[in-house]
Design a protein around this motif. Sequence first.
Motif, PDB file in Angstrom:
ATOM      1  N   PHE A   6      23.294 -61.061  17.110  1.00 21.74           N
ATOM      2  CA  PHE A   6      21.900 -60.759  17.437  1.00 21.74           C
ATOM      3  C   PHE A   6      21.484 -61.627  18.615  1.00 21.74           C
ATOM      4  O   PHE A   6      21.578 -62.842  18.540  1.00 21.74           O
ATOM      5  N   ASP A  48      25.893 -65.230   9.296  1.00 23.78           N
ATOM      6  CA  ASP A  48      24.718 -64.406   8.988  1.00 23.78           C
ATOM      7  C   ASP A  48      25.117 -62.936   9.164  1.00 23.78           C
ATOM      8  O   ASP A  48      25.348 -62.475  10.275  1.00 23.78           O
ATOM      9  N   SER A  64      21.407 -59.912   3.209  1.00 22.60           N
ATOM     10  CA  SER A  64      20.005 -59.565   2.992  1.00 22.60           C
ATOM     11  C   SER A  64      19.862 -58.088   2.627  1.00 22.60           C
ATOM     12  O   SER A  64      20.677 -57.259   3.042  1.00 22.60           O
TER      13      SER A  64
HETATM   14  C1  PLP Z   1      19.901 -62.241  12.787  1.00 25.37           C
HETATM   15  C2  PLP Z   1      18.929 -62.160  11.641  1.00 25.37           C
HETATM   16  N1  PLP Z   1      19.147 -62.902  10.558  1.00 25.37           N
HETATM   17  C3  PLP Z   1      18.291 -62.915   9.529  1.00 25.37           C
HETATM   18  C4  PLP Z   1      17.137 -62.151   9.550  1.00 25.37           C
HETATM   19  C5  PLP Z   1      16.153 -62.309   8.419  1.00 25.37           C
HETATM   20  O1  PLP Z   1      16.123 -61.310   7.512  1.00 25.37           O
HETATM   21  P1  PLP Z   1      15.330 -61.415   6.133  1.00 25.37           P
HETATM   22  O2  PLP Z   1      14.281 -60.348   6.189  1.00 25.37           O
HETATM   23  O3  PLP Z   1      16.346 -61.136   5.077  1.00 25.37           O
HETATM   24  O4  PLP Z   1      14.733 -62.761   5.961  1.00 25.37           O
HETATM   25  C6  PLP Z   1      16.865 -61.358  10.647  1.00 25.37           C
HETATM   26  C7  PLP Z   1      15.656 -60.529  10.675  1.00 25.37           C
HETATM   27  O5  PLP Z   1      15.483 -59.617  11.441  1.00 25.37           O
HETATM   28  C8  PLP Z   1      17.781 -61.359  11.725  1.00 25.37           C
HETATM   29  O6  PLP Z   1      17.550 -60.632  12.824  1.00 25.37           O
END
Ligand code: PLP
Length: 463
Positions: free
Chosen positions: A246, A274, A303
């Motif tokens: 990301f 992640d 998630s």
């Molecule tokens: C790279 C990344 N990690 C984690 C998350 C967080 O997700 P959560 O809604 O499970 O807290 C996001 C949210 O968009 C994300 O883009």
Amino acid sequence: MLWIPINRALDIPLNKQVYQQIREKILNGTLQGGERLASTRKLCSELNVSRNVILEAYEQLVAEGFLVSYRGSGTFVADGACLAQPSKETFQKKIEDKTAASKIDFRSGIPALDLFPRKTWAKLSHTIWNDTNPTIFGYDQPEGRYELREVLANYLLRTRGVDCHPDQIVITSGATQALTVIARLFLSANDEAIMEDPITNDIQTIFKSSGASIYAIPVDQCGMRTTLLPQDRQPKFVFITPSHQFPLGGTLPIQRRIQLINYARHKKCYLVEDDYDSEFRYEGPPVSSLQGLDPHRVLYIGSFSKILSPALRIGYLVLPLDLVEKCRQLKWFSDLHTPSIDQLILARFIKEGYLERHIAKMKKYYKNNRDFLIQCLHTTFSNKIKILGYSTGLHLVVEMQNIHFSSALLEKIEQFGVKVYPVEDHSISKGKHNDQIILGFGHLKKDEIQEGITRLFRAIFHK
Ligand SMILES: Cc1ncc(COP(=O)(O)O)c(C=O)c1O
């Protein structure tokens, strides 16, 4: 005379209306400390309401300290009850900004909310609420329900090659809480964590808020450039998004994964993986987790925000066994536990096969949206753009040569009724991603995508 318009058509009791308006006038300084108010008798006849209405309003204002009342001499505005507020204009501007932002919003990572499996969720929910033992309504364990951890361990092994026992899982309130737990577990001032650059701004903030510093490693189309891992540093962990970087979207090849694991072994540090949305992989075979390569060195975060709904606030952390107890405690300190009933509904949703069916259905839907977005981009911008990171997930990145997505240009784009998100907002070392924007496509309908891209083109090229 004190001007207090009374509206009998409103669903607000008259004493509340009088109270609110006097309170507002005191807070904004229209009525000043020491000023005497009309007597209750006088005010009730001026406003044509019963005396009780005024008595109750005054009484509440006295109780809250806005007014002081002296027997025999009257009721006065108290000193020190005025509070400067942002001007109405600023407030109005914020509302306008919000309205503009909500026109066609290419925000990334929002699933198609109208396709949430409501009926199945409601059916399972009904069963759980009716049939579960009443102990479910009490306090629960911080690591989460065993029922959920058990089906999750099974699901993760099957679909992501994650190697773990249910006791290695801590259920969290989304991936975000898992990240906060990790920050608290490892980081304090003078510590260092290694991260991809660019990487979600929010995650940088979470890690930095511990006082630790960030060592940034640039990303290319395959993810972190692992040859740049520093030999002269001692990081607490390396944070990566190997399945779907990301925001740039790369998938980390096996050679780089191995390099990461060797680095972590050599430095005796951890890797934090992640895996927030890789279930939606449209090109090539599914990629396995990094965790499966070395479960002792990798903390794996997942998630349900993208595959089901961010409103559920359910995520999880898969840990090496020796870190479980500390993480349980940190989760407990944070919010005791994630809501038990939702965990049970989710466990049943996974166990009865609904999750995998939902993912398969949504994958088709998102692929269709993604293909349509790519087609719109090509027909509208022809060869002026390069599209990156479209193999997985709910967003892609567009690079436009010679276009600088400055705040002035982004504001102009918003004035055309579109909101796009610059990659530069997520970069650590600034200035390298000014020509790239992120376009989320999961939550948009095709006509919105088409209209959004047309407006984007007009805003950029003055057409
Ligand atoms: C790279 C990344 N990690 C984690 C998350 C967080 O997700 P959560 O809604 O499970 O807290 C996001 C949210 O968009 C994300 O883009």
